[in-house]
Design an enzyme around this catalytic site. Structure first.
Site, PDB file in Angstrom:
ATOM      1  N   LYS A  43      26.191   0.110   3.129  1.00  0.00           N
ATOM      2  CA  LYS A  43      25.842   1.253   2.098  1.00  0.00           C
ATOM      3  C   LYS A  43      27.320   1.767   1.641  1.00  0.00           C
ATOM      4  CE  LYS A  43      21.617   2.827   4.279  1.00  0.00           C
ATOM      5  NZ  LYS A  43      21.328   1.287   4.945  1.00  0.00           N
ATOM      6  N   ASP A  98      23.148  -1.767  -0.156  1.00  0.00           N
ATOM      7  CA  ASP A  98      21.863  -0.958  -0.179  1.00  0.00           C
ATOM      8  C   ASP A  98      21.812   0.077  -1.092  1.00  0.00           C
ATOM      9  OD1 ASP A  98      20.881  -2.585   2.111  1.00  0.00           O
ATOM     10  OD2 ASP A  98      21.492  -1.134   3.367  1.00  0.00           O
ATOM     11  N   GLN A 156      14.771   0.684  -6.424  1.00  0.00           N
ATOM     12  CA  GLN A 156      13.597   1.356  -5.679  1.00  0.00           C
ATOM     13  C   GLN A 156      12.587   1.732  -6.639  1.00  0.00           C
ATOM     14  OE1 GLN A 156      16.526   4.351  -5.137  1.00  0.00           O
ATOM     15  NE2 GLN A 156      16.570   4.110  -2.727  1.00  0.00           N
ATOM     16  N   ARG A 215      17.044  -6.883  -4.762  1.00  0.00           N
ATOM     17  CA  ARG A 215      16.242  -6.727  -3.822  1.00  0.00           C
ATOM     18  C   ARG A 215      15.316  -5.365  -4.263  1.00  0.00           C
ATOM     19  NH1 ARG A 215      18.481  -3.976   1.258  1.00  0.00           N
ATOM     20  NH2 ARG A 215      19.223  -5.879   1.962  1.00  0.00           N
ATOM     21  N   LYS A 248      10.483   0.006  -2.130  1.00  0.00           N
ATOM     22  CA  LYS A 248       9.863   1.355  -2.685  1.00  0.00           C
ATOM     23  C   LYS A 248      10.665   2.313  -2.596  1.00  0.00           C
ATOM     24  CE  LYS A 248       5.276   0.089  -1.257  1.00  0.00           C
ATOM     25  NZ  LYS A 248       3.941   0.615  -0.519  1.00  0.00           N
ATOM     26  N   GLY A 249      11.512   2.433  -1.737  1.00  0.00           N
ATOM     27  CA  GLY A 249      12.466   3.683  -1.461  1.00  0.00           C
ATOM     28  C   GLY A 249      12.291   4.565  -0.551  1.00  0.00           C
ATOM     29  N   THR A 295       9.176  -5.458   1.153  1.00  0.00           N
ATOM     30  CA  THR A 295       7.955  -4.551   1.413  1.00  0.00           C
ATOM     31  C   THR A 295       7.161  -4.887   2.713  1.00  0.00           C
ATOM     32  OG1 THR A 295       6.079  -3.333   0.532  1.00  0.00           O
ATOM     33  CG2 THR A 295       6.352  -5.636  -0.198  1.00  0.00           C
ATOM     34  N   HIS A 296       6.529  -4.299   3.545  1.00  0.00           N
ATOM     35  CA  HIS A 296       5.638  -4.394   4.470  1.00  0.00           C
ATOM     36  C   HIS A 296       4.147  -4.239   3.865  1.00  0.00           C
ATOM     37  CE1 HIS A 296       9.352  -2.777   6.083  1.00  0.00           C
ATOM     38  NE2 HIS A 296       9.373  -3.950   6.639  1.00  0.00           N
ATOM     39  N   ARG A 312      14.106   7.647   9.567  1.00  0.00           N
ATOM     40  CA  ARG A 312      13.367   7.338   8.241  1.00  0.00           C
ATOM     41  C   ARG A 312      12.349   6.311   8.555  1.00  0.00           C
ATOM     42  NH1 ARG A 312      18.546   7.061   5.910  1.00  0.00           N
ATOM     43  NH2 ARG A 312      19.046   4.960   6.120  1.00  0.00           N
TER      44      ARG A 312
HETATM   45  P1  FDA Z   1       4.794   1.517   2.648  1.00  0.00           P
HETATM   46  O1  FDA Z   1       5.773   2.721   3.094  1.00  0.00           O
HETATM   47  O2  FDA Z   1       3.733   1.925   1.874  1.00  0.00           O
HETATM   48  O3  FDA Z   1       4.002   1.003   4.001  1.00  0.00           O
HETATM   49  C1  FDA Z   1       2.960  -0.124   4.039  1.00  0.00           C
HETATM   50  C2  FDA Z   1       2.613  -0.345   5.237  1.00  0.00           C
HETATM   51  O4  FDA Z   1       3.507  -1.001   5.799  1.00  0.00           O
HETATM   52  C3  FDA Z   1       2.373   0.823   6.195  1.00  0.00           C
HETATM   53  O5  FDA Z   1       0.969   1.052   6.046  1.00  0.00           O
HETATM   54  C4  FDA Z   1       2.515  -0.075   7.586  1.00  0.00           C
HETATM   55  O6  FDA Z   1       1.404  -0.922   7.949  1.00  0.00           O
HETATM   56  C5  FDA Z   1       3.750  -0.897   7.169  1.00  0.00           C
HETATM   57  N1  FDA Z   1       5.073  -0.019   7.655  1.00  0.00           N
HETATM   58  C6  FDA Z   1       5.950   0.346   6.657  1.00  0.00           C
HETATM   59  N2  FDA Z   1       6.867   1.256   7.244  1.00  0.00           N
HETATM   60  C7  FDA Z   1       6.517   1.076   8.403  1.00  0.00           C
HETATM   61  C8  FDA Z   1       7.366   1.541   9.709  1.00  0.00           C
HETATM   62  N3  FDA Z   1       8.608   2.196   9.316  1.00  0.00           N
HETATM   63  N4  FDA Z   1       6.717   1.265  10.880  1.00  0.00           N
HETATM   64  C9  FDA Z   1       5.602   0.286  10.862  1.00  0.00           C
HETATM   65  N5  FDA Z   1       4.900   0.097   9.808  1.00  0.00           N
HETATM   66  C10 FDA Z   1       5.456   0.170   8.710  1.00  0.00           C
HETATM   67  N6  FDA Z   1      14.854   1.681   0.943  1.00  0.00           N
HETATM   68  C11 FDA Z   1      16.027   2.076   0.203  1.00  0.00           C
HETATM   69  O7  FDA Z   1      15.775   3.350  -0.233  1.00  0.00           O
HETATM   70  N7  FDA Z   1      17.164   1.499   0.204  1.00  0.00           N
HETATM   71  C12 FDA Z   1      17.228  -0.002   0.635  1.00  0.00           C
HETATM   72  O8  FDA Z   1      18.409  -0.396   0.496  1.00  0.00           O
HETATM   73  C13 FDA Z   1      16.261  -0.164   1.214  1.00  0.00           C
HETATM   74  N8  FDA Z   1      16.480  -1.438   1.757  1.00  0.00           N
HETATM   75  C14 FDA Z   1      15.497  -2.138   2.372  1.00  0.00           C
HETATM   76  C15 FDA Z   1      15.443  -3.626   2.784  1.00  0.00           C
HETATM   77  C16 FDA Z   1      14.392  -4.098   3.422  1.00  0.00           C
HETATM   78  C17 FDA Z   1      14.401  -5.547   3.761  1.00  0.00           C
HETATM   79  C18 FDA Z   1      13.166  -3.526   3.421  1.00  0.00           C
HETATM   80  C19 FDA Z   1      11.823  -4.115   3.997  1.00  0.00           C
HETATM   81  C20 FDA Z   1      13.057  -2.197   3.162  1.00  0.00           C
HETATM   82  C21 FDA Z   1      14.149  -1.414   2.571  1.00  0.00           C
HETATM   83  N9  FDA Z   1      14.062  -0.064   2.235  1.00  0.00           N
HETATM   84  C22 FDA Z   1      15.287   0.438   1.640  1.00  0.00           C
HETATM   85  C23 FDA Z   1      13.184   0.600   2.656  1.00  0.00           C
HETATM   86  C24 FDA Z   1      11.815   0.625   1.742  1.00  0.00           C
HETATM   87  O9  FDA Z   1      12.374   1.588   0.560  1.00  0.00           O
HETATM   88  C25 FDA Z   1      10.881   1.214   2.274  1.00  0.00           C
HETATM   89  O10 FDA Z   1      11.058   2.757   2.834  1.00  0.00           O
HETATM   90  C26 FDA Z   1       9.954   0.850   3.482  1.00  0.00           C
HETATM   91  O11 FDA Z   1      10.267  -0.643   3.410  1.00  0.00           O
HETATM   92  C27 FDA Z   1       8.710   1.161   3.654  1.00  0.00           C
HETATM   93  O12 FDA Z   1       7.754   0.958   2.578  1.00  0.00           O
HETATM   94  P2  FDA Z   1       6.786  -0.413   2.494  1.00  0.00           P
HETATM   95  O13 FDA Z   1       7.257  -0.981   1.156  1.00  0.00           O
HETATM   96  O14 FDA Z   1       6.745  -1.133   3.755  1.00  0.00           O
HETATM   97  O15 FDA Z   1       5.517   0.406   2.018  1.00  0.00           O
END
Ligand code: FDA
Length: 307
Positions: free
Chosen positions: A100, A134, A163, A184, A187-188, A226-227, A288
């Site tokens: 970062k 990041d 994001q 990469r 969502k943010g 994303t998850h 977070r």
């Molecule tokens: P969403 O939040 O909609 O979640 C979808 C589903 O995923 C949830 O219903 C749950 O099942 C699962 N899930 C998500 N988060 C979880 C948690 N904490 N614990 C358990 N289950 C969870 N952000 C950013 O602003 N700058 C960055 O540089 C990065 N870098 C980054 C790298 C990588 C490899 C990942 C995977 C994520 C990031 N992020 C990030 C974080 C990203 O912006 C976001 O906040 C999280 O990934 C959660 O969003 P989802 O896409 O998972 O979807």
């Protein structure tokens, strides 16, 4: 609501001091954080590799307030790169690093931050590795993109993050595509106001789907981070329908989150990389993550009641 509350807590200094020094910290954080030391990150990376997963290692820390702290972070990254190389983790399921800019001094001196990141990017190039910058809150978006674009001209092994919750991202994606900078897509993770970011999950997801398609079609080895199972599956269906080979992009997820999805996709032949954070400054990252899923709050409460 819950997310806002945890993002508010992520800035509380007294709570942070108390939690980071709690004797129960390791038990509390080990699900999401590899440990305090480089050796912990290396050990976890080896375990992930054995499960067919690649890694990107993140030395936890952000918003440093002195140049000495920024230089210390740079030095940890340089040692980390040597350790990855010495352990042979740079080959095959290669391990790389994520950092970062506010950890490398952006809030103190933009010039010093640039020098710190350049020193890391230089070594990354020599070791044929990769460094991902990041993306932090929207206050830093323009400066992050400018700094990465500038460094990329000298150090091509540097990429960044976009994001999908920000309105500006479609335009930023086109800029990065033109410059062949690896993206990469996530969502943010920050608390952003309605004048810069979509507030509804459905809008953030729809923008993610659009951006993922654009990056899959035209991007330089894009990473889908994303998850979110439906969002990810839709992007993968699109890639398949377009005949985009599985080795032209990667899926990224965070350490400890949806491990089932990580291994499922790796076993289907996708490249899956896990983001592995380590270090003592775990509090903002941890908060977070807690805010992203209601069930995580019970996990926290259970641990605090036991301490
Ligand atoms: P969403 O939040 O909609 O979640 C979808 C589903 O995923 C949830 O219903 C749950 O099942 C699962 N899930 C998500 N988060 C979880 C948690 N904490 N614990 C358990 N289950 C969870 N952000 C950013 O602003 N700058 C960055 O540089 C990065 N870098 C980054 C790298 C990588 C490899 C990942 C995977 C994520 C990031 N992020 C990030 C974080 C990203 O912006 C976001 O906040 C999280 O990934 C959660 O969003 P989802 O896409 O998972 O979807």
């Amino acid at each position: 609501m819950l997310r806002h509350f945890f993002l508010f807590l992520s800035h509380r200094r007294a709570l942070r001091r108390w939690m980071e020094h709690s004797p129960r910290a390791v038990a509390l954080t080990s699900r999401f954080i590899a440990g305090r030391e480089i050796e912990d990150a290396i050990r976890v990376t080896r375990q992930l590799n054995q499960a067919g997963l690649a890694a990107t290692l993140d030395y936890l820390g952000e918003s440093v307030t002195t140049l000495a702290e920024a230089a210390a972070s740079r030095d940890v990254y340089l040692r980390l790169l040597e350790a990855i190389h010495a352990e042979g983790l740079n080959a095959g399921l290669n391990a790389n690093v994520s950092l970062k800019l506010t950890q490398l001094g952006l809030d103190v001196s933009e010039a010093a931050c640039r020098e710190n990141v350049a020193a890391i990017a230089r070594r990354v190039g020599e070791l044929a590795s990769f460094v991902r910058v990041d993306m932090e809150s929207s206050a830093y978006t323009a400066r992050t993109l400018a700094l990465v674009s500038d460094l990329h001209e000298t150090y091509p092994h540097i990429g960044t993050v976009l994001q999908s919750y920000l309105y500006r991202t479609a335009g930023d994606a086109e800029e990065l595509l033109q410059r062949h900078i690896q993206v990469r897509l996530c969502k943010g993770a920050y608390d952003e106001p309605a004048d810069v970011a979509f507030q509804k999950k459905s809008d953030v997801d729809a923008n993610y789907a659009k951006l993922a398609q654009r990056l899959l079609l035209a991007g330089e080895h894009p990473a889908l981070a994303t998850h979110d199972e439906p969002v990810l599956r839709e992007a993968l269906r699109f890639a398949e329908a377009q005949g985009i080979a599985k080795d032209r992009f990667e899926i990224q997820m965070l350490y400890g989150i949806r491990r089932d999805l990580q291994t499922e996709h790796a076993s289907q032949g996708y490249r899956v990389r896990v983001y592995v954070p380590f270090g003592g400054a775990w509090y903002p990252y941890f908060m977070r993550r807690l805010g992203e899923r209601p069930a995580n709050v019970w996990f926290l409460v259970r641990h605090l009641l036991r301490s």
